[in-house]
Design a protein around this motif. Structure first.
Motif, PDB file in Angstrom:
ATOM      1  N   PRO A 264     -14.092  11.986  -7.293  1.00 56.82           N
ATOM      2  CA  PRO A 264     -14.369  13.530  -7.292  1.00 56.82           C
ATOM      3  C   PRO A 264     -14.604  14.239  -8.242  1.00 56.82           C
ATOM      4  N   GLY A 265     -15.713  14.937  -8.413  1.00 57.85           N
ATOM      5  CA  GLY A 265     -16.332  15.732  -9.368  1.00 57.85           C
ATOM      6  C   GLY A 265     -16.841  15.160 -10.708  1.00 57.85           C
ATOM      7  N   LYS A 266     -16.797  13.670 -10.561  1.00 60.41           N
ATOM      8  CA  LYS A 266     -17.475  12.802 -11.901  1.00 60.41           C
ATOM      9  C   LYS A 266     -18.702  12.222 -11.261  1.00 60.41           C
ATOM     10  N   GLU A 267     -19.251  11.783 -12.202  1.00 56.75           N
ATOM     11  CA  GLU A 267     -20.705  10.991 -12.057  1.00 56.75           C
ATOM     12  C   GLU A 267     -20.172   9.636 -11.638  1.00 56.75           C
ATOM     13  N   ARG A 268     -21.248   8.941 -10.987  1.00 53.52           N
ATOM     14  CA  ARG A 268     -20.826   7.319 -10.659  1.00 53.52           C
ATOM     15  C   ARG A 268     -20.973   6.699 -12.091  1.00 53.52           C
ATOM     16  N   GLU A 269     -20.171   5.586 -11.946  1.00 51.93           N
ATOM     17  CA  GLU A 269     -20.190   4.728 -13.337  1.00 51.93           C
ATOM     18  C   GLU A 269     -20.062   3.253 -12.754  1.00 51.93           C
ATOM     19  N   GLY A 270     -20.652   2.389 -13.847  1.00 52.78           N
ATOM     20  CA  GLY A 270     -20.529   0.911 -13.299  1.00 52.78           C
ATOM     21  C   GLY A 270     -19.148   0.574 -13.999  1.00 52.78           C
ATOM     22  N   VAL A 271     -18.816  -0.311 -13.160  1.00 53.45           N
ATOM     23  CA  VAL A 271     -17.320  -1.162 -13.386  1.00 53.45           C
ATOM     24  C   VAL A 271     -17.451  -2.620 -13.931  1.00 53.45           C
TER      25      VAL A 271
END
Length: 128
Positions: free
Chosen positions: A41-48
């Motif tokens: 929540p409140g953060k950008e999507r990131e690759g895992v």
């Protein structure tokens, strides 16, 4: 029509483990990469983590040594084994597939959302 359906999310305490699954249907290209992404929540999507058609795997620095991505070609299913979970791993986890190699998608997770196929996500919550 390609469909990706994630499962396996849930709530665990810090230090615990979860295994996410992503079942792919209507998926015909054997040259596609597949990968896991997350968004808190409140953060950008990131690759895992990503896995290429030749089996090459790549991980975000934040999960190296704790998460393992794998693929069962016979079942057309992608997995993410998550160990030593931390509260900062809390996020919605998404499965994706698309053309090319995973390293590009790992570095460009926002641009990646407009390419290929995406699941609806599964929630992972890690409590301290």
């Amino acid at each position: 029509q390609v469909q990706l359906v994630e499962s396996g999310g849930g709530s665990v305490q810090a230090g615990g483990s979860l295994r996410l699954s992503c079942a792919a249907s209507g998926y015909t290209s054997s040259s596609y990469y597949m990968g896991w992404f997350r968004q808190a929540p409140g953060k950008e999507r990131e690759g895992v983590a990503t896995i290429d058609s030749d089996g090459t795997t790549r991980y975000a620095d934040s999960v190296k040594g704790r998460f393992t991505i794998s693929k069962d070609k016979a079942k057309n299913t992608l997995y993410l084994q998550m160990n030593s979970l931390k509260p900062e791993d809390t996020a919605m986890y998404y499965c994706a597939a698309g053309p090319g190699e995973g390293w590009w998608y790992l570095l460009h997770p926002i641009a990646a959302t407009s390419i290929g196929y995406w699941g609806q996500g599964t929630q992972v919550t890690v409590s301290s």
